[in-house]
Design a protein around this motif. Sequence first.
Motif, PDB file in Angstrom:
ATOM      1  N   LEU A  34       0.796  -1.228   0.000  1.00  0.00           N
ATOM      2  CA  LEU A  34       0.000   0.000   0.000  1.00  0.00           C
ATOM      3  C   LEU A  34       0.828   1.277   0.000  1.00  0.00           C
ATOM      4  O   LEU A  34       0.277   2.361  -0.218  1.00  0.00           O
ATOM      5  N   ASP A  35       2.117   1.203   0.241  1.00  0.00           N
ATOM      6  CA  ASP A  35       2.915   2.420   0.408  1.00  0.00           C
ATOM      7  C   ASP A  35       2.868   3.311  -0.824  1.00  0.00           C
ATOM      8  O   ASP A  35       2.645   4.524  -0.724  1.00  0.00           O
ATOM      9  N   ALA A  38      -0.693   4.708  -1.394  1.00  0.00           N
ATOM     10  CA  ALA A  38      -1.027   5.707  -0.378  1.00  0.00           C
ATOM     11  C   ALA A  38      -0.337   7.032  -0.665  1.00  0.00           C
ATOM     12  O   ALA A  38      -0.929   8.111  -0.474  1.00  0.00           O
ATOM     13  N   ARG A  41      -2.200   8.613  -3.575  1.00  0.00           N
ATOM     14  CA  ARG A  41      -3.526   9.017  -3.115  1.00  0.00           C
ATOM     15  C   ARG A  41      -3.456  10.331  -2.340  1.00  0.00           C
ATOM     16  O   ARG A  41      -4.305  11.219  -2.510  1.00  0.00           O
ATOM     17  N   VAL A 159      -6.309   1.003   0.582  1.00  0.00           N
ATOM     18  CA  VAL A 159      -5.771   2.305   0.966  1.00  0.00           C
ATOM     19  C   VAL A 159      -6.889   3.261   1.387  1.00  0.00           C
ATOM     20  O   VAL A 159      -6.642   4.285   2.021  1.00  0.00           O
TER      21      VAL A 159
END
Length: 440
Positions: A34-35, A38, A41, A159
């Motif tokens: 997810l890094d 994210a 985003r 996320v």
Amino acid sequence: MPESLEDPKVLPDTVEGWLALLESRHAQTIQLGLDRVAKVRAALGPDPAAVVIAVGGTNGKGSTCAMLESILLAEGYRVGCYTSPHLLRYNERVRVDGRDVDDAALIEAFVSVEHARGQTALTYFEHGTLAAWEVFRAQRPDVIILEVGLGGRLDAVNVFDADCAIVTGVAMDHMEYLGDTREAIGFEKAGIFRAGKPAVYGDPQPPASLVEHAASIGATLWISGRDFGFGGDQQQWGYWRYEAAPAKGALTRRGGLAYPALRGANQLLNAAAVMTALDTLRECIPVSMQSVREGLMLVEVPGRFQVLPGRPAVVLDVAHNPQAAGVLSENLGGMGFHPETSAVLGMFGDKDVEGVVARMRDRVDRWYLADLPGPRGLTAEDLAVRVRAAEAKGDIHCFKSPSEAFIAARKSVEEGDRIAVFGSFLTVADVLATIRSERH
């Protein structure tokens, strides 16, 4: 390195161009984590003020999302819905108010994500997920429904924080990414649950890992058969739910419900989970029983036990793992009498082909096997080896594509027979495209 963003001419101006660019950029189609998502985003800007419902699980996600969407639209809410994969057009993945997003809005969203990502590499699915979110940021729906692509904990959809999360069920699939036991997969699926938020599990037999994870983070877990459930006869069905989980408080019952328009006995599991999720959110998005009834009666999902009109009977189902194939077999058994059933089957090599065939072999009299494209796709000849290894009965015929296999099957069957098309989204999509082109 990403292309220069100083010159807009380097960016595609069609959806097809964007999809080709995204496919070419990232050699690894699936990269869990997810890094990166994210980070991009955060660069896109503030989130829309919408209620978010996340839907994960091995099977039944598409049907569950469709029921949620149909009921909420019947109530008059503006609804954004993101699902994957698509059958015929990428735009099917992103819907607002029940309609596929148009090319212009999708391209604008792809461009926004491109500018926001800077030097951050994104996979095809990650870029598409963020683009869907950008569409929803622009359209500002009341409710956003997000279908998890793979697993849950490390999927790009995760996320976004869900106000309510549904896991439809846990079975063995994508084991190279999620683990080789149901407990390991259950933990990954439970990753979409949030502390202090309702979580719904749509099957009566949850993995212990899922239940334990919900408890460890303080999510309120509702389990089918314990906290809510259903019953019915041939004409109608009823729903019941305790006021609080686990199995506490007053018992609420709602009877006289028409069966969902989606075919298959498993759809009541999905419908009960949907009703439970909406009940847990009733303070922020109240829904009347009239809208529930209307939404369930009008819901549609192409490719999920879709029985086409006409003779011979043609059944389209994207079943591609043993659990889904078992449900398909059960649903075929409830269709009524057909002298013979022919299967049009195309599958990826990383799926449990023998397990799928084992669930279907007693229903199928003849096999029409098809090549699927790409590095994961099996050739019909390789598929034939696995079908025989699963001790399937009947003749086996091999073809270069699902459409060729379907046309050959249709020529060989009698009017009262049945053709079942299954094994992957690509298999169903190719056959469905052929049928639609013939009709138009």
